[in-house]
Design an enzyme around this catalytic site. Sequence first.
Site, mmCIF file in Angstrom:
data_model
loop_
_atom_site.group_PDB
_atom_site.id
_atom_site.type_symbol
_atom_site.label_atom_id
_atom_site.label_comp_id
_atom_site.label_asym_id
_atom_site.label_seq_id
_atom_site.Cartn_x
_atom_site.Cartn_y
_atom_site.Cartn_z
ATOM 1 N N GLU A 1 52.198 -32.829 25.221
ATOM 2 C CA GLU A 1 52.285 -34.047 26.007
ATOM 3 C C GLU A 1 53.729 -34.342 26.425
ATOM 4 O OE1 GLU A 1 48.445 -36.043 23.844
ATOM 5 O OE2 GLU A 1 50.260 -37.233 24.011
ATOM 6 N N CYS B 1 60.226 -38.109 28.024
ATOM 7 C CA CYS B 1 60.081 -37.759 26.610
ATOM 8 C C CYS B 1 59.373 -36.406 26.541
ATOM 9 C CB CYS B 1 59.263 -38.869 25.931
ATOM 10 S SG CYS B 1 58.953 -38.543 24.197
ATOM 11 N N CYS C 1 53.482 -29.947 14.634
ATOM 12 C CA CYS C 1 54.756 -30.048 13.909
ATOM 13 C C CYS C 1 54.509 -29.735 12.445
ATOM 14 C CB CYS C 1 55.338 -31.455 14.047
ATOM 15 S SG CYS C 1 56.953 -31.618 13.237
ATOM 16 N N CYS D 1 55.201 -35.747 8.800
ATOM 17 C CA CYS D 1 55.486 -37.141 8.432
ATOM 18 C C CYS D 1 54.174 -37.927 8.389
ATOM 19 C CB CYS D 1 56.448 -37.772 9.433
ATOM 20 S SG CYS D 1 58.022 -36.900 9.523
ATOM 21 N N CYS E 1 52.952 -40.069 11.529
ATOM 22 C CA CYS E 1 53.025 -39.436 12.849
ATOM 23 C C CYS E 1 51.763 -38.640 13.128
ATOM 24 C CB CYS E 1 54.250 -38.526 12.916
ATOM 25 S SG CYS E 1 54.326 -37.549 14.416
ATOM 26 N N CYS F 1 55.381 -43.740 20.939
ATOM 27 C CA CYS F 1 55.927 -42.855 19.907
ATOM 28 C C CYS F 1 54.893 -42.555 18.842
ATOM 29 C CB CYS F 1 57.058 -43.527 19.145
ATOM 30 S SG CYS F 1 58.448 -43.918 20.105
HETATM 31 N N1 SAH Z 1 60.398 -34.685 15.346
HETATM 32 C C1 SAH Z 1 61.422 -35.492 15.855
HETATM 33 C C2 SAH Z 1 61.182 -35.983 17.255
HETATM 34 C C3 SAH Z 1 59.786 -36.400 17.616
HETATM 35 S S1 SAH Z 1 59.178 -37.881 16.920
HETATM 36 C C4 SAH Z 1 61.686 -36.664 14.920
HETATM 37 O O1 SAH Z 1 60.903 -36.885 14.023
HETATM 38 O O2 SAH Z 1 62.713 -37.313 15.090
HETATM 39 C C5 SAH Z 1 60.046 -39.143 17.813
HETATM 40 C C6 SAH Z 1 60.196 -40.453 17.076
HETATM 41 O O3 SAH Z 1 58.933 -41.133 16.956
HETATM 42 C C7 SAH Z 1 60.695 -40.265 15.663
HETATM 43 O O4 SAH Z 1 61.675 -41.207 15.332
HETATM 44 C C8 SAH Z 1 59.457 -40.505 14.850
HETATM 45 O O5 SAH Z 1 59.768 -40.869 13.551
HETATM 46 C C9 SAH Z 1 58.778 -41.601 15.633
HETATM 47 N N2 SAH Z 1 57.360 -41.756 15.307
HETATM 48 C C10 SAH Z 1 56.510 -40.789 14.912
HETATM 49 N N3 SAH Z 1 55.289 -41.322 14.716
HETATM 50 C C11 SAH Z 1 55.367 -42.637 15.010
HETATM 51 C C12 SAH Z 1 54.413 -43.705 15.028
HETATM 52 N N4 SAH Z 1 53.145 -43.504 14.740
HETATM 53 N N5 SAH Z 1 54.846 -44.923 15.383
HETATM 54 C C13 SAH Z 1 56.138 -45.129 15.742
HETATM 55 N N6 SAH Z 1 57.071 -44.146 15.745
HETATM 56 C C14 SAH Z 1 56.690 -42.919 15.389
HETATM 57 FE FE1 SF4 Z 2 57.244 -33.917 13.243
HETATM 58 FE FE2 SF4 Z 2 56.220 -36.278 13.803
HETATM 59 FE FE3 SF4 Z 2 57.815 -35.997 11.680
HETATM 60 FE FE4 SF4 Z 2 58.850 -35.856 14.140
HETATM 61 S S1 SF4 Z 2 57.894 -37.640 13.217
HETATM 62 S S2 SF4 Z 2 59.254 -34.466 12.408
HETATM 63 S S3 SF4 Z 2 57.133 -34.886 15.251
HETATM 64 S S4 SF4 Z 2 55.808 -35.018 11.969
#
Ligand code: SAH
Ligand code: SF4
Length: 385
Positions: free
Chosen positions: A91, A104, A111, A115, A118, A347
């Site tokens: 995406e 973006c 990934c 996390c 996410c 995000c």
């Molecule tokens: N992997 C990288 C970049 C992609 S995620 C990273 O983790 O930084 C981009 C941003 O979105 C990151 O700060 C991540 O922590 C945040 N993010 C991920 N899932 C989210 C969610 N469900 N709600 C709000 N922010 C989220």
């Molecule tokens: Fe991966 Fe999502 Fe964690 Fe970013 S926030 S490192 S995309 S699992």
Amino acid sequence: MTTNLLDYDLEGLVALCEQLGEKRFRATQLFRWIHQKGATNFEQMTDLAKSLREKLSTSACIQVPKVVSRHESTDGTIKWLFDVGAGDVIETVFIPEADRGTLCISSQAGCAVGCRFCSTGHQGFSRNLTTGEIVSQLWFAEHFLRQHLDRKNRQDRVISNVVMMGMGEPLQNYAQLLPALKVMLDDHGYGLSRRRVTVSTSGFVRMIDRLAKDCPVALAVSLHAPQDTLRDYLVPLNKKHPIAELLQACTRYQAAAPRDFITFEYCMLDGVNDQPEHAHQLVALMQTHAARGLSCKFNLIPFNPFPASGLKRSDMPQVMAFAKILMDAGIVTTIRKTRGDDIDAACGQLAGDVQDRTSADQRMAAQRQGMLGGIKVVVLKGLGA
Ligand code: SAH
Ligand code: SF4
């Protein structure tokens, strides 16, 4: 097999042209045709010699992944899904604002970091994107928007900022990311300034140092917790690179960074990491590292929920109270506006659809089992455990 020219930065294209017996300036012309004019076939490139165009048409191509769908939000945000083959979909999101247009971009299908909050992390990892697949997202969006936005001059650039905040962990795909960043910055490519290209990472310390040397763009670090026990749980990579090590790498990065601060992202999760005590711990942490030279800015992101996360968004008064504690301590803090949530483009809602080869749900369950022992009660509450 034909070579996809979107896989190359300018230096790569120069080397490729040299193999074809062509001079450097030919590569520059070709590069400008591709990225600035959006050419997709060599016949269009009328200032290249016919013999070169013929050579290219047999050995090279300009290939962009197929668009599966496009969704437009009522706030102007646009989300594209691209098919990158073998059942993987990625995406890309365009966010228009009065003074800028931000794209973006995804760096991986899925990934591996996993996390908890996410949606991409919940899917597991499928594969790294190629440089061409990373660059294609910008190529496609820029040329699409030039044609479709209602503007006076269709040659004017639409995208002024790129954030590597789509699906995937960009620093886990460093080899493919680096040439892609160079294409974004190149004056013959998209000409974006280093301040306007942001790599967001969950904390790959070694690669933060590499980026500082190779291509120091703006850096955003996904922190999400003020102490290791909680961060180990939310961002499993923390077990490998704990907070102190990560913040030291950020301090080193600052010497090369195009901005004089590092942005820290903090996803606000109800009852998990959003309590006043967390804010006070964060202030103390940042003060310790400020004394060693770190300058920071905080970006609080209200959690964007998705089914299966088992987590809740902090309510606005909680987010404001948290921000106030940071600001009272002199930390510049912003609260991220949620954009495009009516089209699941906010995000962490970027799920695409990857072939889950790592059985993420099982891994998450195991993590949950393994980690709960070390977490404080306040954390357990929000997780519904
Ligand atoms: N992997 C990288 C970049 C992609 S995620 C990273 O983790 O930084 C981009 C941003 O979105 C990151 O700060 C991540 O922590 C945040 N993010 C991920 N899932 C989210 C969610 N469900 N709600 C709000 N922010 C989220
Ligand atoms: Fe991966 Fe999502 Fe964690 Fe970013 S926030 S490192 S995309 S699992």
